[in-house]
Design a protein around this motif. Structure first.
Motif, mmCIF file in Angstrom:
data_model
loop_
_atom_site.group_PDB
_atom_site.id
_atom_site.type_symbol
_atom_site.label_atom_id
_atom_site.label_comp_id
_atom_site.label_asym_id
_atom_site.label_seq_id
_atom_site.Cartn_x
_atom_site.Cartn_y
_atom_site.Cartn_z
ATOM 1 N N SER A 47 0.952 -1.227 0.177
ATOM 2 C CA SER A 47 0.206 -0.003 0.083
ATOM 3 C C SER A 47 0.934 1.183 -0.105
ATOM 4 C CB SER A 47 -1.014 -0.058 1.260
ATOM 5 O OG SER A 47 -1.810 -1.026 1.094
ATOM 6 N N ASP A 48 1.752 1.208 0.744
ATOM 7 C CA ASP A 48 2.869 2.505 1.061
ATOM 8 C C ASP A 48 3.684 2.699 -0.400
ATOM 9 O OD1 ASP A 48 4.067 4.612 2.510
ATOM 10 O OD2 ASP A 48 5.863 3.475 2.032
ATOM 11 N N LEU A 49 3.821 1.500 -1.056
ATOM 12 C CA LEU A 49 4.558 1.842 -2.580
ATOM 13 C C LEU A 49 3.539 2.544 -3.258
ATOM 14 C CD1 LEU A 49 6.043 -1.681 -2.921
ATOM 15 C CD2 LEU A 49 7.112 0.536 -2.358
ATOM 16 N N LEU A 50 2.286 2.140 -3.132
ATOM 17 C CA LEU A 50 1.243 3.000 -4.297
ATOM 18 C C LEU A 50 1.028 4.120 -3.596
ATOM 19 C CD1 LEU A 50 -0.982 -0.316 -4.304
ATOM 20 C CD2 LEU A 50 -0.004 0.849 -6.258
ATOM 21 N N ILE A 51 0.507 4.574 -2.463
ATOM 22 C CA ILE A 51 0.307 5.586 -1.886
ATOM 23 C C ILE A 51 1.382 6.691 -2.096
ATOM 24 C CG2 ILE A 51 -0.080 7.013 0.217
ATOM 25 C CD1 ILE A 51 -1.670 4.624 1.166
ATOM 26 N N SER A 52 2.606 6.506 -1.843
ATOM 27 C CA SER A 52 3.839 7.297 -1.950
ATOM 28 C C SER A 52 4.427 7.348 -3.536
ATOM 29 C CB SER A 52 5.171 6.449 -1.240
ATOM 30 O OG SER A 52 4.724 6.265 0.019
ATOM 31 N N GLY A 53 3.626 6.754 -4.442
ATOM 32 C CA GLY A 53 3.719 6.908 -5.996
ATOM 33 C C GLY A 53 4.964 6.403 -6.444
ATOM 34 N N ARG A 54 5.341 5.375 -5.926
ATOM 35 C CA ARG A 54 6.645 4.602 -6.086
ATOM 36 C C ARG A 54 6.286 3.624 -7.473
ATOM 37 N NH1 ARG A 54 9.537 3.636 -0.617
ATOM 38 N NH2 ARG A 54 7.409 4.009 0.182
ATOM 39 N N MET A 55 5.104 3.456 -7.774
ATOM 40 C CA MET A 55 4.780 2.487 -8.813
ATOM 41 C C MET A 55 3.753 3.298 -9.675
ATOM 42 S SD MET A 55 4.270 -1.272 -6.737
ATOM 43 C CE MET A 55 4.582 -1.944 -8.392
ATOM 44 N N ARG A 66 -6.412 -8.161 -1.554
ATOM 45 C CA ARG A 66 -7.048 -6.908 -0.757
ATOM 46 C C ARG A 66 -6.924 -5.735 -1.667
ATOM 47 N NH1 ARG A 66 -5.198 -6.479 5.164
ATOM 48 N NH2 ARG A 66 -6.419 -4.392 5.114
ATOM 49 N N LEU A 67 -5.945 -5.510 -2.241
ATOM 50 C CA LEU A 67 -5.474 -4.272 -3.263
ATOM 51 C C LEU A 67 -6.231 -4.377 -4.436
ATOM 52 C CD1 LEU A 67 -1.532 -3.996 -2.498
ATOM 53 C CD2 LEU A 67 -3.314 -2.283 -1.744
ATOM 54 N N VAL A 68 -6.785 -5.397 -4.792
ATOM 55 C CA VAL A 68 -7.602 -5.532 -6.200
ATOM 56 C C VAL A 68 -8.849 -5.056 -5.764
ATOM 57 C CG1 VAL A 68 -8.441 -7.307 -7.744
ATOM 58 C CG2 VAL A 68 -6.068 -7.349 -7.218
ATOM 59 N N ALA A 69 -9.313 -5.792 -4.423
ATOM 60 C CA ALA A 69 -10.600 -5.472 -4.068
ATOM 61 C C ALA A 69 -10.837 -3.760 -3.590
ATOM 62 C CB ALA A 69 -11.047 -5.927 -2.901
ATOM 63 N N ASP A 70 -9.638 -3.077 -3.324
ATOM 64 C CA ASP A 70 -9.595 -1.888 -3.141
ATOM 65 C C ASP A 70 -9.706 -1.013 -4.448
ATOM 66 O OD1 ASP A 70 -9.305 -2.119 -0.325
ATOM 67 O OD2 ASP A 70 -6.955 -2.118 -0.093
ATOM 68 N N GLY A 71 -9.358 -1.800 -5.569
ATOM 69 C CA GLY A 71 -9.405 -0.805 -6.892
ATOM 70 C C GLY A 71 -8.012 -0.431 -7.231
ATOM 71 N N ALA A 72 -6.899 -0.637 -6.323
ATOM 72 C CA ALA A 72 -5.731 -0.060 -6.542
ATOM 73 C C ALA A 72 -4.851 -0.974 -7.632
ATOM 74 C CB ALA A 72 -4.834 -0.066 -5.339
ATOM 75 N N LEU A 73 -5.159 -2.373 -7.648
ATOM 76 C CA LEU A 73 -4.513 -3.320 -8.509
ATOM 77 C C LEU A 73 -5.371 -3.775 -9.276
ATOM 78 C CD1 LEU A 73 -1.898 -5.050 -6.160
ATOM 79 C CD2 LEU A 73 -1.482 -3.141 -7.575
ATOM 80 N N GLU A 74 -5.173 -4.443 -10.531
ATOM 81 C CA GLU A 74 -5.840 -5.163 -11.217
ATOM 82 C C GLU A 74 -5.483 -6.468 -11.915
ATOM 83 O OE1 GLU A 74 -7.341 -2.429 -14.152
ATOM 84 O OE2 GLU A 74 -5.472 -2.238 -15.153
ATOM 85 N N VAL A 75 -6.239 -7.520 -12.289
ATOM 86 C CA VAL A 75 -5.704 -8.456 -12.761
ATOM 87 C C VAL A 75 -6.096 -8.506 -14.292
ATOM 88 C CG1 VAL A 75 -5.577 -11.110 -12.604
ATOM 89 C CG2 VAL A 75 -6.142 -9.740 -10.719
ATOM 90 N N THR A 76 -4.885 -8.765 -15.099
ATOM 91 C CA THR A 76 -5.207 -8.615 -16.548
ATOM 92 C C THR A 76 -5.880 -10.068 -17.029
ATOM 93 O OG1 THR A 76 -2.898 -9.821 -17.168
ATOM 94 C CG2 THR A 76 -3.179 -7.054 -16.748
ATOM 95 N N ILE A 124 -9.730 7.009 4.923
ATOM 96 C CA ILE A 124 -10.655 7.194 3.933
ATOM 97 C C ILE A 124 -9.679 8.026 2.696
ATOM 98 C CG2 ILE A 124 -12.336 8.560 2.884
ATOM 99 C CD1 ILE A 124 -14.028 8.016 5.252
ATOM 100 N N ILE A 125 -8.799 8.862 3.025
ATOM 101 C CA ILE A 125 -7.832 9.426 2.381
ATOM 102 C C ILE A 125 -6.778 8.510 2.006
ATOM 103 C CG2 ILE A 125 -5.989 11.259 2.325
ATOM 104 C CD1 ILE A 125 -7.772 12.939 4.178
ATOM 105 N N ARG A 126 -6.579 7.570 2.870
ATOM 106 C CA ARG A 126 -5.495 6.493 2.186
ATOM 107 C C ARG A 126 -6.049 5.720 1.221
ATOM 108 N NH1 ARG A 126 -1.007 5.263 4.994
ATOM 109 N NH2 ARG A 126 -0.990 3.322 4.315
ATOM 110 N N ALA A 127 -7.248 5.337 1.177
ATOM 111 C CA ALA A 127 -7.894 4.513 0.193
ATOM 112 C C ALA A 127 -7.831 5.419 -1.138
ATOM 113 C CB ALA A 127 -9.396 4.345 0.566
ATOM 114 N N LEU A 128 -8.188 6.775 -1.028
ATOM 115 C CA LEU A 128 -8.296 7.630 -2.262
ATOM 116 C C LEU A 128 -6.838 7.557 -2.907
ATOM 117 C CD1 LEU A 128 -10.482 10.528 -0.990
ATOM 118 C CD2 LEU A 128 -11.069 8.607 -2.615
ATOM 119 N N TRP A 129 -5.998 7.594 -2.083
ATOM 120 C CA TRP A 129 -4.356 7.745 -2.352
ATOM 121 C C TRP A 129 -3.905 6.254 -3.066
ATOM 122 C CZ3 TRP A 129 -0.128 11.601 -1.977
ATOM 123 C CH2 TRP A 129 -0.549 13.143 -1.564
#
Length: 233
Positions: free
Chosen positions: A27-35, A63-73, A162-167
């Motif tokens: 999550s931190d990798l995504l929120i911090s914009g490192r990916m 969990r991150l797929v369910a959060d909408g942050a990752l996706e499965v191709t 809530i903000i973390r989920a948006l980020w």
């Protein structure tokens, strides 16, 4: 004595802890914009880096797929979610409403420790932007640190979650913008808005804090949308 059925849903503590830690790290990798959007994630490589078995990583990724942050191709690869311009606009409006509100709360609720944390984060971002050769990945991290120092000052764990989920969704797009367009950091838009937010929070100016965060988010979104590069509908 019969065991309550609810206990059948409880995972062993060690596995639960490892899964939670893997989720927090990814999550931190995504929120911090490192990916970046579209970047693929190897479960095996992630497990090796995190020093865990593949199972906790698989659980974290689910969990991150369910959060909408990752996706499965379609070929079952896992990647950072691609976002269309319409989705990004919708996310931006949600961020302006929620993050602006929380910044206003911070202006009313902040204490001396909060002010020091926000000021340190603002100074670090300003210093990086003025460097002869700014470290762009670090600048992305510092931008996130400033925003969350502000939001933590609201003293509302629920709203920060809530903000973390948006980020989780916004972080990779911010990364795409700043890393691809270093001139925007040199121009100093973000630094200017951050200084405005800091001044408002120091003064207890709730409207000013709300407007400063909204302007920061809006300005970045306009630049990202004007450059294209988001997914096709």
């Amino acid at each position: 004595m019969n065991r309550p059925a609810a206990l059948d849903l409880v995972e062993p503590l060690d596995r639960q802890t490892l899964g939670g830690r893997a989720y927090a790290q990814l999550s931190d990798l995504l929120i911090s914009g490192r990916m970046a959007p579209g970047e693929k994630i190897s479960l095996r490589q992630a497990a090796e880096v995190l020093g865990v078995s593949i199972m906790p990583v698989r659980e974290a990724v689910s969990r991150l797929v369910a959060d909408g942050a990752l996706e499965v191709t379609p070929n079952r690869a896992v990647r950072v979610r691609l976002m269309t311009a319409a989705q990004f606009r919708d996310l931006t409006q949600a961020r302006i409403a929620i993050e602006g509100h929380v910044a206003a709360l911070a202006a009313g609720n902040r204490n001396d420790d909060d002010l020091k944390a926000i000021a340190r984060a603002e100074a670090a971002m300003r210093s990086e932007s003025r460097a002869a050769k700014p470290n762009l990945p670090r600048a992305v991290e510092l931008n996130k640190s400033f925003h969350f120092a502000v939001y933590e000052a609201a003293h509302s764990a629920t709203l920060v979650d809530i903000i973390r989920a948006l980020w989780l969704k916004a972080g990779p797009v911010i990364n795409l913008d700043l890393r691809a367009n270093p001139e925007r950091l040199a121009k100093g838009d973000a630094v200017r808005f951050h200084a405005r937010v800091l001044a408002a929070i120091k003064a207890g100016d709730e409207a000013g804090a709300r407007e400063g965060v909204a302007a920061d988010i809006s300005n970045a979104a306009e630049v990202i949308l004007s450059r294209g590069g988001l997914a096709e509908p």
